[in-house]
Design a protein around this motif. Sequence first.
Motif, PDB file in Angstrom:
ATOM      1  N   GLY A   1       0.795  -1.231   0.000  1.00 34.35           N
ATOM      2  CA  GLY A   1       0.000   0.000   0.000  1.00 34.35           C
ATOM      3  C   GLY A   1       0.820   1.270   0.000  1.00 34.35           C
ATOM      4  N   LEU A   2       1.870   1.348  -0.813  1.00 32.67           N
ATOM      5  CA  LEU A   2       2.671   2.576  -0.892  1.00 32.67           C
ATOM      6  C   LEU A   2       1.964   3.543  -1.847  1.00 32.67           C
ATOM      7  N   VAL A   3       1.283   4.517  -1.263  1.00 29.54           N
ATOM      8  CA  VAL A   3       0.413   5.389  -2.060  1.00 29.54           C
ATOM      9  C   VAL A   3       1.159   6.150  -3.160  1.00 29.54           C
ATOM     10  N   PRO A   4       2.331   6.750  -2.881  1.00 31.97           N
ATOM     11  CA  PRO A   4       3.014   7.458  -3.985  1.00 31.97           C
ATOM     12  C   PRO A   4       3.327   6.517  -5.151  1.00 31.97           C
ATOM     13  N   GLY A   5       3.712   5.285  -4.844  1.00 31.93           N
ATOM     14  CA  GLY A   5       4.008   4.309  -5.897  1.00 31.93           C
ATOM     15  C   GLY A   5       2.755   3.935  -6.674  1.00 31.93           C
ATOM     16  N   ILE A   6       1.634   3.792  -5.974  1.00 30.60           N
ATOM     17  CA  ILE A   6       0.373   3.449  -6.656  1.00 30.60           C
ATOM     18  C   ILE A   6      -0.011   4.576  -7.617  1.00 30.60           C
ATOM     19  N   LEU A   7       0.143   5.820  -7.158  1.00 30.26           N
ATOM     20  CA  LEU A   7      -0.244   6.951  -8.008  1.00 30.26           C
ATOM     21  C   LEU A   7       0.712   7.103  -9.194  1.00 30.26           C
ATOM     22  N   LYS A   8       1.996   6.805  -8.942  1.00 32.01           N
ATOM     23  CA  LYS A   8       2.975   6.870 -10.037  1.00 32.01           C
ATOM     24  C   LYS A   8       2.653   5.800 -11.087  1.00 32.01           C
ATOM     25  N   LEU A   9       2.311   4.619 -10.602  1.00 28.89           N
ATOM     26  CA  LEU A   9       1.959   3.528 -11.522  1.00 28.89           C
ATOM     27  C   LEU A   9       0.672   3.878 -12.279  1.00 28.89           C
TER      28      LEU A   9
ATOM     29  N   ARG B   1      -6.872   6.969   2.685  1.00 23.10           N
ATOM     30  CA  ARG B   1      -6.017   7.512   1.625  1.00 23.10           C
ATOM     31  C   ARG B   1      -5.593   6.396   0.662  1.00 23.10           C
ATOM     32  N   LEU B   2      -5.338   5.238   1.224  1.00 23.82           N
ATOM     33  CA  LEU B   2      -4.959   4.092   0.394  1.00 23.82           C
ATOM     34  C   LEU B   2      -6.112   3.704  -0.535  1.00 23.82           C
ATOM     35  N   VAL B   3      -7.310   3.684   0.024  1.00 22.48           N
ATOM     36  CA  VAL B   3      -8.475   3.320  -0.792  1.00 22.48           C
ATOM     37  C   VAL B   3      -8.693   4.360  -1.901  1.00 22.48           C
ATOM     38  N   ALA B   4      -8.476   5.630  -1.571  1.00 25.65           N
ATOM     39  CA  ALA B   4      -8.629   6.684  -2.596  1.00 25.65           C
ATOM     40  C   ALA B   4      -7.609   6.478  -3.720  1.00 25.65           C
ATOM     41  N   ALA B   5      -6.373   6.099  -3.362  1.00 24.34           N
ATOM     42  CA  ALA B   5      -5.344   5.857  -4.389  1.00 24.34           C
ATOM     43  C   ALA B   5      -5.745   4.668  -5.264  1.00 24.34           C
ATOM     44  N   CYS B   6      -6.356   3.663  -4.646  1.00 20.24           N
ATOM     45  CA  CYS B   6      -6.809   2.491  -5.420  1.00 20.24           C
ATOM     46  C   CYS B   6      -7.892   2.898  -6.423  1.00 20.24           C
TER      47      CYS B   6
ATOM     48  N   LEU C   1      -0.390  -4.688  12.501  1.00 19.55           N
ATOM     49  CA  LEU C   1      -0.007  -5.764  11.587  1.00 19.55           C
ATOM     50  C   LEU C   1       1.074  -5.329  10.604  1.00 19.55           C
ATOM     51  N   MET C   2       0.956  -4.092  10.111  1.00 15.76           N
ATOM     52  CA  MET C   2       1.849  -3.619   9.044  1.00 15.76           C
ATOM     53  C   MET C   2       2.318  -2.216   9.420  1.00 15.76           C
ATOM     54  N   PRO C   3       3.168  -2.106  10.457  1.00 15.90           N
ATOM     55  CA  PRO C   3       3.447  -0.787  11.033  1.00 15.90           C
ATOM     56  C   PRO C   3       3.978   0.236  10.035  1.00 15.90           C
ATOM     57  N   ARG C   4       4.908  -0.176   9.192  1.00 20.25           N
ATOM     58  CA  ARG C   4       5.508   0.811   8.278  1.00 20.25           C
ATOM     59  C   ARG C   4       4.488   1.247   7.226  1.00 20.25           C
ATOM     60  N   ALA C   5       3.801   0.279   6.643  1.00 19.96           N
ATOM     61  CA  ALA C   5       2.817   0.613   5.609  1.00 19.96           C
ATOM     62  C   ALA C   5       1.721   1.499   6.190  1.00 19.96           C
ATOM     63  N   ALA C   6       1.276   1.184   7.404  1.00 20.59           N
ATOM     64  CA  ALA C   6       0.190   1.952   8.015  1.00 20.59           C
ATOM     65  C   ALA C   6       0.639   3.371   8.340  1.00 20.59           C
ATOM     66  N   ARG C   7       1.912   3.521   8.726  1.00 13.58           N
ATOM     67  CA  ARG C   7       2.425   4.862   9.027  1.00 13.58           C
ATOM     68  C   ARG C   7       2.472   5.718   7.772  1.00 13.58           C
TER      69      ARG C   7
END
Length: 349
Positions: free
Chosen positions: A190-198, A234-239, A222-228
């Motif tokens: 769920g790396l949002v900048p990467g999703i938007l770049k893709l 915001r992740l859902v909006a990027a999707c 569960l996913m501390p770095r990704a969640a931070r």
Amino acid sequence: MQLKDQSRDELEQLLIAWGQPPYRAAQLWHWMYRKSVRDFEEMTDLPVDLRRQLSQRARLDACWVRQRREDPVAGTVKYAMALSDGLVVEAVALRYRDGVTACLSSQAGCRMGCSFCASGKSWERQLTSGEIIDQFLRIGEDLGGRRSSRVVLMGTGEPLDNYEAVLQAVRRLHDGTGMSYRSFTISTCGLVPGILKLAAEQLPINLAVSLHAVDDALRQRLMPRAARLARVDRLVAACMVYAESSGRRVTFEYLLLDGVNDRVEDARRLADLAGRVRAHVNLIPFNAIPGSPYRRSPPGRVAAFGARLREAGVAFTVRRELGAGIDAACGQLRQRGSGSEADVGQRSQ
Ligand code: SF4
């Protein structure tokens, strides 16, 4: 010089600089990607002098099969692939009725540190595009020339944390083998900048997003770095942006953990999020890791969870376990291949 790290244009420039006509690049490209040869001497339509020059100054191999384990029932093959510096990464060939899917690693280790994943507990380095490509070609060779028809970047590593190399590998495999972009899936935590770049690339590559929790507090656990890095909204909006620009349906990956994220309320909220993106949901049974605080959800709870999604009209599947017999889970074979007998690991993403 590793030739699989070069684009076709770069190869052409290289050969021109060596005094060769530009069409030699197309011949070399064909031998590398269509014929998948391992020895310049097999490139019989190249002049002898050029073959000699290539063998002195360039390399074709970026990884080697160090160990393979095949599940006798499912036919899944799990590979420990050695890299030129001695590191070992995993790749898996998943056999389906309609073809083989190659699951490739994008990094040696992972920096994301998800609490349920063995790969997230170590970090070595980024893989080059050539090392990603060669996993695919090695699998084809190992299966007697039967080339995979789909590629998932779902092995060790977070693909969008190695964006350039991953995208170069996808573009080169598309260009070199003729596979459609629709045959590729990039799986991200769920790396949002990467999703938007893709999304801005506007390529019909499939995107799978490891959600695993529907609220920020649990995702943080569960996913501390990704969640931070991004809140769930915001992740859902990027999707949504990705689905719109790529024209492809996004998949939400959801690992079911007993008593952690498998309540009916979780299913309701997941259905709501999936509905916003029109995402497909992939429910994943957890493969127990020794020492892990997590357990697999019991079958009854999985069924109830799925029933709730169905009621809400969300398309979902429960991931088939095509490799349980060979520990086809992220980190396990790599540990063995590295000399440790530690049987730890969990499927990436
Ligand atoms: S689940 Fe994926 S992103 Fe998370 S630590 Fe493991 S390899 Fe990295």
